[in-house]
Enzyme design. Structure first.
Site: not given
Length: 423
Positions: A83, A162, A169, A184, A188
């Site tokens: 990520h 999320d 948000r 968040s 995922k």
């Protein structure tokens, strides 16, 4: 059980919520029993007061289990993903996934779209004619089982809390909270059924975290949360004070990633980061004993042609034209190009990378509104890097475009974003 108002008040006063309290909040909001205004109040309280590691883990768990968690435990190989926290010109996922999968590690990759000035992996993939990222979870599972890799977008089944919380948000000024960002991202990623995760946490002018200290704080939070949930996690801090590689824009970035996979571009910042991340993924995936061995293995996947073969298999399996992998001309091509030139001689000493990303969005490479349609062909070729000497009139950026009306402002923004200091 405390009421929602009592939980908000407790967090507002700096108290710590239990895992059961947080689970109740997330479940109530996801199911529509807690209204937006109460969840917004909780998010602001968490933003201002912070959250402990235990609270962050509890929030991640609650968001993770708000939907389906993919189970790949029956596969013999390790399952590892990467990520990135977002940047400009960051197309590493496109090269990483086939390299790592070719080496025998499963890569179940669920990616996102462009956000603000940063590009999105899904938008890049969809620049490939026919390529589908909107695949159902059953197809995702089948591809990972058969190919060892799949690259899709977040489905409705994955961490629905999320999606709902992020939208809230975004409009309540609570995006820049490390615990909320952590939950968040990790909810995922852990829903993919992975054993391990490599994190590329960006800092600099093109990153959401502007300083190394901010990036380190996020990396620590992500790592602690992942490890607390039983995953092997490695975080790297990487520089986003200039675009990564030469390409900014969706089809152009696919082209640059494919140049690496074909063995045509094995040096430079983009190649170095790709092989570095791959090395850590292969080590966590237990097919390399060390990062050094992982580097060697990753480069071997490219030079042997196995990574390119895997990339072609991915494209074919997800509906795209596999001939693209060896012929970049099959990607969308812009009709026009122009060059931004250096106004004076000197050295390139700084880049406002966020401004470069926003100029690409203005050109059509990203979205100014949620429903905007991306032009996959447009973007930039960066002709200089930080530290480069330039003479007046030298090429700084080559601009590829289809709609001429945005070009003058784009050129102005690019000139303002690149600092040339006289020698």
């Amino acid at each position: 059980m405390p009421t929602t108002v009592e939980l908000i008040r407790h967090k507002r006063e700096g108290g710590e919520l239990s895992a059961a309290d947080i689970a109740a909040l997330v479940a109530g909001y996801t199911q529509g029993n807690i209204p937006d205004y109460q969840m917004a109040a909780f998010l602001m309280a968490a933003f201002l007061r912070g959250m402990t590691i235990a609270e962050t883990r509890a929030l991640t768990e609650a968001m993770l289990h708000s939907g389906e968690v993919v189970d790949f435990s029956h596969l013999p190989q390790a399952k590892v993903d990467k990520h990135s926290t977002g940047g400009v010109g960051d197309k590493t996922s496109l090269a990483l996934a086939p390299i790592v999968a070719a080496a025998g590690v499963a890569v179940p990759m669920i990616s996102g779209r462009g956000l603000g000035h940063t590009g999105g992996t899904l938008d890049k993939l969809e620049a490939i004619p026919g390529f589908r990222t909107d695949l159902p979870l059953d197809t995702f599972r089948r591809l990972v089982e058969q190919l060892g890799v799949a690259l899709i977008g977040q489905t409705r089944e994955i961490a629905p809390a999320d999606k709902k919380l992020y939208a809230l948000r975004d409009v309540t000024g609570t995006v820049e909270s490390i615990p909320l960002i952590t939950a968040s991202i990790m909810s995922k990623k852990l829903a993919e059924g992975i054993d391990a995760l490599v994190l590329d946490v960006k800092f600099g002018s093109g990153a959401f975290m502007k300083t190394p200290a901010e990036a380190q704080a996020l990396a620590d939070s992500l790592t602690a949360t992942g490890e607390a949930m039983g995953k092997r996690v490695q975080a790297l801090l990487t520089d986003m004070n200039q675009p990564l590689g030469w390409a900014v824009g969706n089809a152009l970035e696919v082209c640059e990633a494919q140049q690496l996979l074909r063995g045509e571009q094995l040096t430079g910042r983009f190649a170095d980061l790709t092989f570095g991340l791959a090395a850590h993924m292969l080590r966590l995936g237990q097919v390399a004993a060390s990062v050094t061995e992982g580097q060697t293995l990753a480069r071997a996947m490219v030079t042997s042609g196995k990574a390119l073969e895997k990339w072609q298999a991915i494209i074919r399996a997800q509906g795209g034209d596999p001939r693209v992998a060896e012929d970049d001309r099959r990607l969308p091509q812009a009709a026009y190009e122009t060059v931004v030139r250096a106004p004076q001689s000197g050295t390139v000493t700084a880049m406002d990378t966020e401004a470069i990303g926003r100029a690409a969005v203005l050109l059509g490479a990203g979205r100014l509104t949620l429903d905007a349609v991306i032009d996959p062909a447009v973007g930039f070729r960066m002709e200089v890097e930080l530290g480069a000497p330039v003479s007046a009139g030298d090429e700084l950026v080559r601009v590829y475009y289809n709609a001429a009306q945005a070009v003058p402002e784009v050129e102005q923004r690019l000139l303002a974003a690149i600092t040339i200091t006289p020698n």
